[in-house]
Design a protein around this motif. Structure first.
Motif, PDB file in Angstrom:
ATOM      1  N   UNK A  77      21.582 -24.710  19.627  1.00 28.61           N
ATOM      2  CA  UNK A  77      22.163 -24.046  18.454  1.00 28.61           C
ATOM      3  C   UNK A  77      21.697 -24.723  17.163  1.00 28.61           C
ATOM      4  N   UNK A  78      21.647 -26.062  17.179  1.00 35.53           N
ATOM      5  CA  UNK A  78      21.193 -26.799  16.001  1.00 35.53           C
ATOM      6  C   UNK A  78      19.711 -26.550  15.734  1.00 35.53           C
ATOM      7  N   UNK A  79      18.918 -26.478  16.826  1.00 30.87           N
ATOM      8  CA  UNK A  79      17.492 -26.196  16.666  1.00 30.87           C
ATOM      9  C   UNK A  79      17.287 -24.815  16.050  1.00 30.87           C
ATOM     10  N   UNK A  80      18.100 -23.841  16.487  1.00 31.70           N
ATOM     11  CA  UNK A  80      18.014 -22.489  15.924  1.00 31.70           C
ATOM     12  C   UNK A  80      18.397 -22.497  14.445  1.00 31.70           C
ATOM     13  N   UNK A  81      19.442 -23.260  14.105  1.00 35.28           N
ATOM     14  CA  UNK A  81      19.866 -23.347  12.710  1.00 35.28           C
ATOM     15  C   UNK A  81      18.760 -23.966  11.854  1.00 35.28           C
ATOM     16  N   UNK A  82      18.114 -24.998  12.393  1.00 34.94           N
ATOM     17  CA  UNK A  82      17.026 -25.660  11.665  1.00 34.94           C
ATOM     18  C   UNK A  82      15.822 -24.738  11.517  1.00 34.94           C
ATOM     19  N   UNK A  83      15.494 -24.031  12.631  1.00 34.53           N
ATOM     20  CA  UNK A  83      14.376 -23.073  12.594  1.00 34.53           C
ATOM     21  C   UNK A  83      14.640 -21.996  11.554  1.00 34.53           C
ATOM     22  N   UNK A  84      15.899 -21.509  11.513  1.00 33.25           N
ATOM     23  CA  UNK A  84      16.252 -20.442  10.565  1.00 33.25           C
ATOM     24  C   UNK A  84      16.075 -20.903   9.127  1.00 33.25           C
ATOM     25  N   UNK A  85      16.505 -22.144   8.836  1.00 35.24           N
ATOM     26  CA  UNK A  85      16.352 -22.683   7.477  1.00 35.24           C
ATOM     27  C   UNK A  85      14.866 -22.800   7.128  1.00 35.24           C
ATOM     28  N   UNK A  86      14.048 -23.230   8.109  1.00 36.88           N
ATOM     29  CA  UNK A  86      12.607 -23.384   7.875  1.00 36.88           C
ATOM     30  C   UNK A  86      11.903 -22.028   7.714  1.00 36.88           C
ATOM     31  N   UNK A  87      12.225 -21.106   8.630  1.00 36.71           N
ATOM     32  CA  UNK A  87      11.532 -19.818   8.620  1.00 36.71           C
ATOM     33  C   UNK A  87      11.886 -18.976   7.402  1.00 36.71           C
ATOM     34  N   UNK A  88      13.093 -19.187   6.864  1.00 38.94           N
ATOM     35  CA  UNK A  88      13.512 -18.422   5.688  1.00 38.94           C
ATOM     36  C   UNK A  88      12.577 -18.689   4.508  1.00 38.94           C
ATOM     37  N   UNK A  89      11.885 -19.825   4.544  1.00 37.87           N
ATOM     38  CA  UNK A  89      10.964 -20.164   3.457  1.00 37.87           C
ATOM     39  C   UNK A  89       9.615 -19.457   3.603  1.00 37.87           C
TER      40      UNK A  89
END
Length: 323
Positions: A77-89
């Protein structure tokens, strides 16, 4: 037809640009801090997951292994949250006109399926151990379980201060749920140390497995619904059509309404709107998009405007005004 379609996509593209500008503005304010907090929580949880799994194997505790499994769901879940923050850029490109947001949903689905399999294995292994109890070292189990509890508390407070994003709230809830798993492992270790009752370990491991099963099922179901282009929860195409006819001047009928999600927080809609004779097409188009945004929270909409008489009342035969 082609001129109208091109015009409408022009409007949609404008709206798309507007949404991303707003997103980037928020990202500059919060993105870097959120990313750092999520990454720290990710390393804490993922690192101790390995320690807890090793402790479970060495002490013979299935409850510790189950709690390590729950920490694995947290890490996912944390990896997904981190990926989401990164991919949003990352901006949209020619191959991905909506950007990279769906990568998060695909990862969530795979994570959910893996967790369903893990929880099933824990329950099976617990049944085997209840039938034939095996010895558990209560002392090492207690030390590792207390360490797991401390890591979960630290991770929760890291995420609790990381903003109000739904993604981050979801990750924080995962970690909060894992606190129960750590408490269960501590309780099992105390019972074993004071009473020597070994079956308590597989019994409480089933409780942790059920916690994993509950969250894994929700993640798998919700992500599969999005990947299957399911209608977003809370959006009713018929209700959207009726509302637009009632509230937007010049709209006689709305049909062919399709709604789906890019991510849980981003809904998209396409629809056809038939106007009354003499209605201003540009005003109606602007009114429809404004209403979809303000009342339904839909920022991305492709609207096809139809004007003129309909043959036999079939809207597919409506003439379209090119503008």
């Amino acid at each position: 037809m082609s001129a109208t379609h091109h015009h409408e996509h022009g409007h949609g593209h404008h709206g798309h640009e507007h949404d991303h500008r707003g997103h980037d503005h928020r990202g500059h304010a919060h993105g870097a801090g959120n990313e750092r907090r999520v990454l720290i929580a990710l390393w804490l949880t993922g690192g101790f997951m390995i320690v807890e799994a090793a402790g479970g194997i060495l002490s013979g505790s299935l409850a510790l292994i189950a709690d390590a499994g729950h920490m694995l769901t947290d890490t996912g879940a944390l990896a997904l949250a981190w990926i989401a923050v990164r991919l949003a850029k990352r901006p949209a490109d020619d191959e991905r006109s909506y950007g990279w947001h769906r990568a998060e949903i695909l990862a969530a689905f795979l994570n959910g399926v893996a967790m369903l399999a893990l929880s099933a294995w824990i329950i099976f292994e617990a049944a085997m151990r209840l039938a034939e109890p095996s010895p558990v070292l209560g002392g090492p189990m207690l030390v590792v379980a207390i360490g797991g509890l401390a890591v979960n508390i630290l991770s929760f407070f890291m995420l609790h201060g990381a903003g109000d994003s739904l993604n981050l709230k979801g990750a924080a809830l995962h970690v909060l749920g894992d606190l129960l798993g750590s408490v269960a492992a501590i309780a099992a270790a105390i019972v074993i140390l004071f009473t020597g009752f070994m079956p308590i370990d597989p019994m409480l491991s089933v409780l942790v497995a059920l916690l994993i099963l509950r969250s894994a099922w929700k993640v798998t179901r919700d992500s599969a619904h999005i990947l299957m282009e399911g209608t977003p929860h809370g959006l009713d195409p018929d209700a959207i059509a009726a509302d637009l006819v009632k509230t937007v001047a010049g709209v006689a009928d709305v049909h062919h309404v399709h709604a789906w999600s890019l991510t849980p927080g981003q809904s998209l809609v396409t629809l056809h709107a038939h106007l009354v004779d003499g209605a201003d097409a540009h005003a109606a188009l602007s009114g429809i998009k404004a209403r979809l945004g303000s009342h339904f929270g839909i920022g991305h909409a492709t609207v096809q405007i139809e004007q003129g008489a309909c043959a036999d009342g079939h809207h597919n035969d409506c003439g379209e005004k090119q503008h």
